[in-house]
Design a protein around this motif. Structure first.
Motif, PDB file in Angstrom:
ATOM      1  N   GLY A 126       0.832  -1.237  -0.058  1.00 13.78           N
ATOM      2  CA  GLY A 126       0.005  -0.025   0.023  1.00 13.78           C
ATOM      3  C   GLY A 126       0.603   1.395   0.033  1.00 13.78           C
ATOM      4  O   GLY A 126       0.654   2.016  -0.848  1.00 13.78           O
ATOM      5  N   ILE A 127       2.180   1.084   0.577  1.00 12.65           N
ATOM      6  CA  ILE A 127       2.709   2.394   0.660  1.00 12.65           C
ATOM      7  C   ILE A 127       3.251   2.304  -0.571  1.00 12.65           C
ATOM      8  O   ILE A 127       3.309   3.512  -1.470  1.00 12.65           O
ATOM      9  N   VAL A 128       3.941   1.997  -1.403  1.00 13.88           N
ATOM     10  CA  VAL A 128       4.443   2.120  -2.270  1.00 13.88           C
ATOM     11  C   VAL A 128       3.269   2.592  -3.742  1.00 13.88           C
ATOM     12  O   VAL A 128       3.756   3.369  -4.321  1.00 13.88           O
ATOM     13  N   ALA A 129       1.938   1.935  -3.376  1.00 11.58           N
ATOM     14  CA  ALA A 129       1.518   2.522  -4.346  1.00 11.58           C
ATOM     15  C   ALA A 129       1.330   3.953  -4.300  1.00 11.58           C
ATOM     16  O   ALA A 129       0.721   4.345  -4.876  1.00 11.58           O
ATOM     17  N   ALA A 130       1.194   4.512  -2.613  1.00 10.15           N
ATOM     18  CA  ALA A 130       0.481   5.541  -2.156  1.00 10.15           C
ATOM     19  C   ALA A 130       2.318   6.707  -2.487  1.00 10.15           C
ATOM     20  O   ALA A 130       1.502   7.892  -3.087  1.00 10.15           O
ATOM     21  N   VAL A 131       3.100   6.085  -2.249  1.00 10.61           N
ATOM     22  CA  VAL A 131       4.257   7.087  -3.240  1.00 10.61           C
ATOM     23  C   VAL A 131       3.956   7.409  -4.554  1.00 10.61           C
ATOM     24  O   VAL A 131       4.376   9.043  -4.598  1.00 10.61           O
ATOM     25  N   LEU A 132       3.858   6.732  -6.114  1.00 10.65           N
ATOM     26  CA  LEU A 132       3.810   7.087  -6.614  1.00 10.65           C
ATOM     27  C   LEU A 132       2.591   8.350  -7.063  1.00 10.65           C
ATOM     28  O   LEU A 132       2.343   9.153  -7.792  1.00 10.65           O
ATOM     29  N   LEU A 133       1.448   8.717  -5.596  1.00  6.47           N
ATOM     30  CA  LEU A 133       0.301   9.126  -6.201  1.00  6.47           C
ATOM     31  C   LEU A 133       1.208  10.925  -5.304  1.00  6.47           C
ATOM     32  O   LEU A 133       0.775  11.365  -6.033  1.00  6.47           O
ATOM     33  N   THR A 134       1.142  10.477  -3.961  1.00  7.72           N
ATOM     34  CA  THR A 134       1.888  11.447  -3.638  1.00  7.72           C
ATOM     35  C   THR A 134       2.600  12.499  -3.803  1.00  7.72           C
ATOM     36  O   THR A 134       2.507  13.548  -4.057  1.00  7.72           O
ATOM     37  N   TYR A 135       3.882  11.526  -4.800  1.00  5.95           N
ATOM     38  CA  TYR A 135       4.749  12.284  -5.077  1.00  5.95           C
ATOM     39  C   TYR A 135       3.874  13.179  -6.166  1.00  5.95           C
ATOM     40  O   TYR A 135       4.668  14.430  -6.801  1.00  5.95           O
ATOM     41  N   ARG A 136       3.752  12.876  -7.386  1.00  2.00           N
ATOM     42  CA  ARG A 136       2.969  13.510  -8.291  1.00  2.00           C
ATOM     43  C   ARG A 136       2.257  14.854  -7.211  1.00  2.00           C
ATOM     44  O   ARG A 136       2.279  15.921  -7.959  1.00  2.00           O
ATOM     45  N   LEU A 137       1.253  14.754  -6.390  1.00  2.00           N
ATOM     46  CA  LEU A 137       0.404  15.999  -5.999  1.00  2.00           C
ATOM     47  C   LEU A 137       1.160  16.750  -5.261  1.00  2.00           C
ATOM     48  O   LEU A 137       1.164  17.893  -5.170  1.00  2.00           O
ATOM     49  N   ASN A 138       2.363  16.145  -4.378  1.00  2.00           N
ATOM     50  CA  ASN A 138       3.378  16.504  -3.847  1.00  2.00           C
ATOM     51  C   ASN A 138       3.901  18.259  -4.782  1.00  2.00           C
ATOM     52  O   ASN A 138       3.528  19.186  -4.819  1.00  2.00           O
ATOM     53  N   ASP A 139       4.676  17.525  -5.959  1.00  2.00           N
ATOM     54  CA  ASP A 139       5.151  18.174  -6.803  1.00  2.00           C
ATOM     55  C   ASP A 139       4.687  19.388  -7.405  1.00  2.00           C
ATOM     56  O   ASP A 139       4.445  20.522  -7.448  1.00  2.00           O
ATOM     57  N   ARG A 140       2.982  18.724  -8.041  1.00  2.00           N
ATOM     58  CA  ARG A 140       2.040  20.195  -8.542  1.00  2.00           C
ATOM     59  C   ARG A 140       0.368  20.658  -8.382  1.00  2.00           C
ATOM     60  O   ARG A 140       0.436  21.865  -8.006  1.00  2.00           O
ATOM     61  N   TRP A 141       1.272  20.631  -6.220  1.00  2.00           N
ATOM     62  CA  TRP A 141       0.017  21.144  -5.861  1.00  2.00           C
ATOM     63  C   TRP A 141       1.396  21.461  -4.595  1.00  2.00           C
ATOM     64  O   TRP A 141       1.002  22.997  -4.429  1.00  2.00           O
ATOM     65  N   THR A 142       0.495  20.565  -3.808  1.00  2.00           N
ATOM     66  CA  THR A 142       1.516  20.883  -2.423  1.00  2.00           C
ATOM     67  C   THR A 142       2.479  22.162  -1.878  1.00  2.00           C
ATOM     68  O   THR A 142       2.723  23.517  -2.110  1.00  2.00           O
ATOM     69  N   TYR A 143       4.268  21.934  -3.497  1.00  2.00           N
ATOM     70  CA  TYR A 143       4.871  22.779  -3.199  1.00  2.00           C
ATOM     71  C   TYR A 143       4.953  23.549  -5.066  1.00  2.00           C
ATOM     72  O   TYR A 143       6.001  23.465  -5.333  1.00  2.00           O
ATOM     73  N   LEU A 144       3.618  23.672  -5.223  1.00  2.00           N
ATOM     74  CA  LEU A 144       4.049  24.154  -6.646  1.00  2.00           C
ATOM     75  C   LEU A 144       4.829  25.540  -7.064  1.00  2.00           C
ATOM     76  O   LEU A 144       4.630  26.285  -5.605  1.00  2.00           O
ATOM     77  N   GLU A 145       5.248  25.904  -7.820  1.00  2.00           N
ATOM     78  CA  GLU A 145       6.452  26.454  -7.640  1.00  2.00           C
ATOM     79  C   GLU A 145       5.950  28.131  -7.937  1.00  2.00           C
ATOM     80  O   GLU A 145       4.812  28.226  -8.682  1.00  2.00           O
TER      81      GLU A 145
END
Length: 158
Positions: A126-145
């Protein structure tokens, strides 16, 4: 060794790849925190969470989320973090992490429903599946340039 060196060069040439590598390495330490805490709470030795696989999963995940936020903010996205927006980053990171936690826990219970009774392995999948989702969301939303604000016509004339 040459192959591994070339592979590392390929990964580190592109800033996005480097960022993902940092995210993955920090995430690996978060997985260790998550897995150790989950195993401790479900081992039966301490009876911290008797028969509480779901609760143990949620607690372990939240501790790992805090761990990962601190390190990712300090290292992975440090070039995008502004101190005046730290709370905004923290809240967004938490929202993204909750999606990841939901995915992690859902995978755990789906695999258990399929007859797999390896709680720690199910948790890790489950953690491995979540890594793929959370990286993209963090890069594109949380830490949006943050793009610089456009200058107004008046300030451009000066």
């Amino acid at each position: 060794l040459d192959y591994l060196r070339q592979l590392l060069d390929l990964v580190t040439v592109n800033p996005d790849n480097t960022r993902f590598l940092l995210f993955a390495l920090i995430g690996a330490t978060g997985v260790a925190v998550n897995a150790a805490l989950f195993a401790l709470m479900t081992s039966g030795y301490l009876d911290l969470v008797p028969n509480g696989t779901l609760l143990a999963s949620l607690i372990a995940t939240q501790v790992a989320v805090l761990w990962n936020f601190i390190w990712n903010t300090s290292i992975t996205w440090r070039d995008r973090v502004r101190s005046d927006q730290l709370w905004r980053h923290a809240l967004r990171y938490l929202v993204v992490a909750e999606f990841g936690a939901l995915l992690t826990t859902t995978v755990l219970f789906v695999l258990r429903g399929l007859g797999l009774e390896y709680s720690l392995v199910d948790q890790l999948i489950g953690i491995v599946a979540a890594v793929l989702l959370t990286y993209r969301l963090n890069d594109r939303w949380t830490y949006l340039e943050q793009k610089p604000a456009l200058q107004t016509e008046r300030s451009m004339r000066r």
